[in-house]
Design a protein around this motif. Structure first.
Motif, PDB file in Angstrom:
ATOM      1  N   ALA A  26       0.850  -1.189   0.000  1.00 48.42           N
ATOM      2  CA  ALA A  26       0.000   0.000   0.000  1.00 48.42           C
ATOM      3  C   ALA A  26       0.879   1.231   0.000  1.00 48.42           C
ATOM      4  O   ALA A  26       1.857   1.323   0.730  1.00 48.42           O
ATOM      5  N   HIS A  28       1.310   4.842   0.943  1.00 47.92           N
ATOM      6  CA  HIS A  28       0.764   5.860   1.843  1.00 47.92           C
ATOM      7  C   HIS A  28       1.425   7.189   1.509  1.00 47.92           C
ATOM      8  O   HIS A  28       2.643   7.318   1.555  1.00 47.92           O
ATOM      9  N   ALA A  29       0.601   8.141   1.198  1.00 44.36           N
ATOM     10  CA  ALA A  29       1.135   9.476   0.937  1.00 44.36           C
ATOM     11  C   ALA A  29       1.440  10.117   2.278  1.00 44.36           C
ATOM     12  O   ALA A  29       0.675   9.982   3.228  1.00 44.36           O
ATOM     13  N   ALA A  31       1.497  12.639   5.230  1.00 45.15           N
ATOM     14  CA  ALA A  31       0.530  13.649   5.631  1.00 45.15           C
ATOM     15  C   ALA A  31       1.113  15.027   5.372  1.00 45.15           C
ATOM     16  O   ALA A  31       2.303  15.267   5.588  1.00 45.15           O
TER      17      ALA A  31
END
Length: 155
Positions: A26, A28-29, A31
């Motif tokens: 996955a 994940h960008a 934050a």
């Protein structure tokens, strides 16, 4: 004596190999970082050490301990136990009154039943004893010898 045994021959089977299907990792960008401006710019302090060096930095406010809340003179648990005891005493008093009321009601109903039995029994006694002493005014029935022939009544 013993029958001869045939040696166990393993059965050859086709081997199936299952490979697990890997899932892509996955993504994940990260934050978004929002810059936060301090409310007030802290003051810069300089300290001269004993050997002559100067250290400059921001002044740090010493942390203040939380104010200690004053404890009540009596704990809440003791107050709850006392209130529970008072409520229990009030309920017990109510139960005593309820039982007294039920006992009084039972005695009253019993007395009413006895009074009704005495009055009704007295009325029956008056009816029985007054009928035997009184001869006039009633219906008199004289029974004679009668002959019944062929379903006809002959007096």
């Amino acid at each position: 004596m013993y029958p001869e045994r045939t040696p166990h021959v393993p059965v050859q089977r086709a081997v199936e190999v299952h490979q697990p299907t890997p899932y892509p990792p996955a993504v994940h960008a990260p934050a978004p970082v929002v810059p936060v401006q301090p409310v007030a710019v802290p003051a810069v302090a300089s300290i001269v050490l004993p050997d002559g060096r100067v250290v400059t930095g921001y002044a740090i406010e010493p942390t203040r301990p939380e104010p200690v809340t004053a404890k009540p003179a009596v704990s809440r648990t003791a107050v709850n136990i006392a209130l529970g005891g008072g409520g229990f005493l009030a309920v017990c008093g109510g139960l005593v009154l309820l039982t007294s009321f039920i006992a009084a009601l039972t005695a009253f109903i019993t007395q009413l039943i006895i009074l009704a039995a005495v009055i009704f029994g007295g009325w029956i006694a008056v009816q029985l004893f007054s009928a035997s002493g009184h001869q006039g005014g009633g219906t008199t029935v004289n029974i004679r010898k009668a002959v019944i022939k062929r379903n006809k009544f002959h007096s």
